[in-house]
Scaffold this active site. Structure first.
Site, short mmCIF file in Angstrom:
data_model
loop_
_atom_site.label_atom_id
_atom_site.label_comp_id
_atom_site.label_asym_id
_atom_site.label_seq_id
_atom_site.Cartn_x
_atom_site.Cartn_y
_atom_site.Cartn_z
N GLU A 158 0.83 -1.20 0.00
CA GLU A 158 0.00 0.00 0.00
C GLU A 158 0.87 1.25 0.00
O GLU A 158 0.62 2.20 -0.76
CB GLU A 158 -0.92 0.00 1.21
CG GLU A 158 -1.84 1.21 1.27
CD GLU A 158 -2.57 1.35 2.59
OE1 GLU A 158 -3.75 1.74 2.57
OE2 GLU A 158 -1.95 1.09 3.65
N TRP A 179 -8.57 -1.74 0.10
CA TRP A 179 -9.30 -0.57 -0.40
C TRP A 179 -10.54 -0.95 -1.20
O TRP A 179 -11.27 -0.07 -1.67
CB TRP A 179 -8.37 0.29 -1.26
CG TRP A 179 -7.52 1.23 -0.47
CD1 TRP A 179 -6.23 1.06 -0.07
CD2 TRP A 179 -7.92 2.51 0.06
NE1 TRP A 179 -5.79 2.13 0.66
CE2 TRP A 179 -6.80 3.04 0.75
CE3 TRP A 179 -9.10 3.24 0.01
CZ2 TRP A 179 -6.85 4.28 1.38
CZ3 TRP A 179 -9.14 4.48 0.64
CH2 TRP A 179 -8.02 4.98 1.31
N TYR A 186 -4.77 9.81 -0.90
CA TYR A 186 -3.37 9.88 -0.50
C TYR A 186 -2.35 10.15 -1.61
O TYR A 186 -1.77 11.23 -1.67
CB TYR A 186 -3.01 8.59 0.23
CG TYR A 186 -3.76 8.38 1.50
CD1 TYR A 186 -3.40 9.03 2.68
CD2 TYR A 186 -4.88 7.53 1.54
CE1 TYR A 186 -4.11 8.84 3.86
CE2 TYR A 186 -5.60 7.33 2.72
CZ TYR A 186 -5.21 8.00 3.88
OH TYR A 186 -5.91 7.82 5.03
N CYS A 207 -6.99 9.58 6.69
CA CYS A 207 -6.94 9.38 8.15
C CYS A 207 -5.53 9.68 8.64
O CYS A 207 -5.34 10.52 9.50
CB CYS A 207 -7.37 7.96 8.50
SG CYS A 207 -9.07 7.59 8.06
N ARG A 242 -5.76 11.89 12.05
CA ARG A 242 -6.98 12.55 12.55
C ARG A 242 -7.99 11.53 13.07
O ARG A 242 -8.76 11.81 14.00
CB ARG A 242 -7.64 13.38 11.45
CG ARG A 242 -8.18 12.54 10.31
CD ARG A 242 -9.19 13.24 9.41
NE ARG A 242 -9.67 12.30 8.41
CZ ARG A 242 -10.77 11.56 8.55
NH1 ARG A 242 -11.50 11.64 9.64
NH2 ARG A 242 -11.13 10.71 7.60
N ASP A 256 -8.70 3.84 13.61
CA ASP A 256 -9.33 2.58 14.00
C ASP A 256 -8.23 1.77 14.69
O ASP A 256 -7.40 1.13 14.05
CB ASP A 256 -9.84 1.88 12.74
CG ASP A 256 -10.38 0.47 13.01
OD1 ASP A 256 -10.29 0.00 14.16
OD2 ASP A 256 -10.87 -0.15 12.05
#
Length: 315
Positions: free
Chosen positions: A71, A93, A135, A197, A217, A220
């Site tokens: 990733e 994803w 991203y 995130c 921010r 999980d």
């Protein structure tokens, strides 16, 4: 001269387990965007040493680090379509475009069939596999605009490559407080399948070592954190290698840090386990640029985790 922090007798993973326990027992329970519900707190910090090839992989459950590494390498290409990830067997994803496709068409297609169409059908992949300007698009192709006449502006063909500029800045201005990149482009957040995130990374050069910090921010903690902290360690090591520095320390800062209510079996199993071991991350080749690393350049050794713990992803 500042000396590296001495290794602690407490296992590096204990701070993670302590945070997990604190959120599970004292977090604010709320209904979140996904409708699943979470227990959450605002503001958390963890620090990990990268000395002697150390990497903060979780040992109380198996982390499939190659998925996280693939990733990260995908982000650095600037690609925003899941097709290349799916070709590599990376499914993390897929749930977002799959959900969008099901809602738009009403077709009850399963993930395997959806991914097979993404790989086989160019038009289908272009229509349904793209995640928007997530991203990688922001990291290496942040939009630039140029005058188009009559007071108007048009988007330039080539965007701002934050990663290339970061490497150059670390080399040229190691004392700078602007050694960072971010994915939070306010103008384009609404177009993203999922707003970033792990949104801002900052770096510091100290006594020949490169330290890295991630502000996340939304975290999980049960599922995402394991990949996020590995990714921070990985890119800090890559940058250090490209800039002739030693890796130092990484700092993780969470904004809204949460555990999903339907992750109770994961949480209870994991906080009942005892961390052990000291895995190492090695980079076995130095490519010509930060954009030329391959998955086979990375190796994790001395990693003997406990069994994997599965849990559903909230979309």
């Amino acid at each position: 001269m500042t000396q590296p922090l001495a290794p602690s007798a407490v296992h590096y993973e204990q701070q993670y387990l302590d945070l997990m326990r604190r959120i599970w027992t004292h977090g604010d329970e709320r209904i979140d965007r996904t409708g699943v519900g979470t227990r959450s707190l605002l503001g958390a910090t963890m620090r990990f040493s990268l000395a002697d090839d150390a990497v903060p992989l979780l040992t109380t459950k198996r982390v499939y680090w190659k998925v996280a590494a693939r990733e990260m390498l995908w982000f650095l290409t600037g690609d925003t379509n899941i097709r290349e990830l799916v070709r590599q067997g990376v499914h993390i994803w897929t749930d977002w475009p799959l959900d969008a496709y099901r809602r738009a068409t009403g077709e009850a297609i399963d993930r395997n069939a959806f991914e097979a169409r993404i790989v086989a059908d160019d038009a289908f992949a272009a229509r349904w596999g793209d995640l928007g300007p997530v991203y990688g698009a922001q990291w290496v192709d942040w939009p630039r605009y140029e005058p188009a006449g009559d007071g108007l502006f048009r988007r330039a063909e080539k965007g701002h490559n934050q990663i290339a500029d970061l490497v150059a800045a670390i080399r040229a201005m190691p004392g700078s407080r602007r050694l960072l990149f971010t994915g939070w482009n306010v103008a384009e957040v609404a177009q993203m399948a999922l707003p970033p995130c792990h949104m801002t990374y900052q770096f510091q050069v100290a006594d020949g070592r490169l330290n890295g910090l991630l502000f996340q921010r939304s975290c999980d903690l049960g599922l995402g954190f394991a990949f996020n902290i590995f990714g921070l360690a990985m890119i800090t090591r890559m940058l250090a290698q490209q800039c002739d520095l030693e890796p130092g320390e990484i700092v993780w800062q969470g904004g809204d840090v949460h555990l999903y209510l339907n992750h109770a079996p994961l949480v209870e199993a994991q906080i009942g386990r005892t961390p052990s071991g000291a895995p190492k991350l090695r980079i076995n080749r130095r490519p010509s640029s930060i954009f030329d690393y391959r998955i086979e350049d990375f190796e994790v050794v001395d990693y003997t985790p406990q069994a994997a713990i599965s849990a559903p992803v909230a979309v």
